[in-house]
Design an enzyme around this catalytic site. Sequence first.
Site, mmCIF file in Angstrom:
data_model
loop_
_atom_site.group_PDB
_atom_site.id
_atom_site.type_symbol
_atom_site.label_atom_id
_atom_site.label_comp_id
_atom_site.label_asym_id
_atom_site.label_seq_id
_atom_site.Cartn_x
_atom_site.Cartn_y
_atom_site.Cartn_z
ATOM 1 N N HIS A 219 0.794 -1.222 0.000
ATOM 2 C CA HIS A 219 0.000 0.000 0.000
ATOM 3 C C HIS A 219 0.825 1.269 0.000
ATOM 4 O O HIS A 219 0.287 2.351 -0.071
ATOM 5 C CB HIS A 219 -0.929 0.031 1.222
ATOM 6 C CG HIS A 219 -0.199 0.157 2.525
ATOM 7 N ND1 HIS A 219 0.460 -0.885 3.111
ATOM 8 C CD2 HIS A 219 0.003 1.222 3.329
ATOM 9 C CE1 HIS A 219 1.019 -0.478 4.237
ATOM 10 N NE2 HIS A 219 0.769 0.806 4.401
HETATM 11 C C1 UD1 Z 1 2.480 1.953 9.594
HETATM 12 C C2 UD1 Z 1 3.961 2.249 9.655
HETATM 13 C C3 UD1 Z 1 4.542 1.589 10.894
HETATM 14 C C4 UD1 Z 1 3.807 2.006 12.171
HETATM 15 C C5 UD1 Z 1 2.303 1.881 11.968
HETATM 16 C C6 UD1 Z 1 1.522 2.488 13.117
HETATM 17 C C7 UD1 Z 1 5.648 2.285 7.863
HETATM 18 C C8 UD1 Z 1 6.142 1.644 6.641
HETATM 19 N N1 UD1 Z 1 4.602 1.737 8.452
HETATM 20 O O1 UD1 Z 1 2.228 0.558 9.657
HETATM 21 O O2 UD1 Z 1 5.915 1.977 11.015
HETATM 22 O O3 UD1 Z 1 4.155 1.166 13.251
HETATM 23 O O4 UD1 Z 1 1.886 2.519 10.770
HETATM 24 O O5 UD1 Z 1 1.875 3.767 13.371
HETATM 25 O O6 UD1 Z 1 6.182 3.279 8.263
HETATM 26 N N2 UD1 Z 1 -2.824 -6.840 8.501
HETATM 27 C C9 UD1 Z 1 -4.057 -7.433 8.689
HETATM 28 N N3 UD1 Z 1 -4.808 -7.773 7.602
HETATM 29 C C10 UD1 Z 1 -4.366 -7.564 6.325
HETATM 30 C C11 UD1 Z 1 -3.094 -6.963 6.131
HETATM 31 C C12 UD1 Z 1 -2.350 -6.587 7.246
HETATM 32 O O7 UD1 Z 1 -4.466 -7.670 9.831
HETATM 33 O O8 UD1 Z 1 -5.095 -7.902 5.384
HETATM 34 C C13 UD1 Z 1 -2.064 -6.420 9.700
HETATM 35 C C14 UD1 Z 1 -0.627 -6.880 9.756
HETATM 36 O O9 UD1 Z 1 -0.504 -8.110 10.388
HETATM 37 C C15 UD1 Z 1 0.032 -5.756 10.591
HETATM 38 C C16 UD1 Z 1 -0.757 -4.550 10.189
HETATM 39 O O10 UD1 Z 1 -1.999 -5.003 9.667
HETATM 40 O O11 UD1 Z 1 -0.181 -5.955 11.984
HETATM 41 C C17 UD1 Z 1 0.022 -3.803 9.124
HETATM 42 O O12 UD1 Z 1 -0.722 -2.755 8.672
HETATM 43 P P1 UD1 Z 1 -0.190 -1.794 7.505
HETATM 44 O O13 UD1 Z 1 -1.400 -1.068 7.019
HETATM 45 O O14 UD1 Z 1 0.657 -2.574 6.555
HETATM 46 O O15 UD1 Z 1 0.675 -0.714 8.246
HETATM 47 P P2 UD1 Z 1 2.203 -0.637 8.614
HETATM 48 O O16 UD1 Z 1 3.029 -0.324 7.397
HETATM 49 O O17 UD1 Z 1 2.617 -1.823 9.407
#
Ligand code: UD1
Length: 387
Positions: A219
């Site tokens: 994303h």
């Molecule tokens: C972003 C930041 C991270 C920070 C967070 C909160 C970056 C690149 N990312 O999170 O540093 O800690 O904001 O402030 O800077 N998941 C689901 N279902 C799905 C896909 C993902 O449950 O279909 C979960 C994953 O297991 C994970 C989370 O969602 O726990 C990740 O979410 P995402 O939207 O990818 O955000 P981050 O990049 O991790």
Amino acid sequence: MSDPGKAGPPESTNDSHGRIAIVLGTRPEIVKLAPVIRALPEPPIVIHTGQHYDSNMAGAFFDAFGLDEPAYRLGIGGIGRGQQLGSAVSRLDDLFEEIRPSAVVAQGDTNSTMAAAIAANARSTPMIHVESGLRSHDRRMPEEHNRVVADHLSDLCLAPTDTSARNLTSEGIPLDRIEITGNTVVDAVQHLLPEPSERAPILEKYGVASGSFVLSTFHRPENVDDVERLRTIIAELAELELPVVLPVHPRTRAIAANGAVTLNQGEVRPLDPLGYVEFLALLAECALVVADSGGLQEEVSVLKRPMVVVRNSTERPEVLGTFCSLVGVGRDISSTGRKWLAGEPFSLEELAGVPSPFGDGDSGRRCADAINRLMVISAHFDPATKS
Ligand code: UD1
């Protein structure tokens, strides 16, 4: 005063006075603040800014952790960064005037995090930053600016690792504002990971077998905003020769639809975003992760999976060279992924013996203890006068 968007209890604003306010706005913030909310001795007032507003990106996550619905929703999703920041600061300022929190807690690096820090500072309210001190040293990322501002405005910086604590001291933040706590994501994974027997029906539901599929999610703007780059990423995923389960973030879904990018190429299986429990089940059983997510770089170290990180930089160097390989945006995804699938540089058996650098699953309690200590100190001193 504008209506701050009250969504439910507490019924009386007097009930709120002097309680801790937790500000969050996205899926990962709910995941990582849930262990802190659960460990605090008194239930905090939870404020959801609405940065992620779809039910499968917000409401379902509160349910999964058994948390009450947020007391307030500010509804500032779906607008540009500047407007989101301005609007969130102004709405939070109104709300803080009404509820007078004893402290404000926010996590990570989102627009909601930075807005919470500015609004707390404007009202001289103690600010606590969970997951403090991460640095990608990449000024192209809005998250890097959000982190720096939140850290420097915070009275208490809860750093997950030695590395993140060192980043803070090297920027002049004094040691008495820093506490090393581990990352609360470890607690979240341990709390909600289904048992192996409960994972089997989830694998069946998505038509994949343990150890024989790839889990992927994208994303970040540098990967998905350029339609050609998104097309390349999907083509590279299709070359991995295993089924690729691809829960599609709403941002990516919209860009793919507008740019006519076909997501279901070859064995790539696009899905709506998954709830955390199902996502963890797939993460624990996959052969490889390919993604640009920040939190996933931590979760793979708990569940001992390899990950191809499709980013130009990472703020989580702790897992480079063990669980994670960094490849350039839109490049080398399939070649690096195939190496991992062949057991290089490490097989799944080898990764199983590598400890996570992000802690032992007791970080929520450490954060809550540190917050309580600050509350005791700030009852006697103005934290703004601390060195
Ligand atoms: C972003 C930041 C991270 C920070 C967070 C909160 C970056 C690149 N990312 O999170 O540093 O800690 O904001 O402030 O800077 N998941 C689901 N279902 C799905 C896909 C993902 O449950 O279909 C979960 C994953 O297991 C994970 C989370 O969602 O726990 C990740 O979410 P995402 O939207 O990818 O955000 P981050 O990049 O991790």
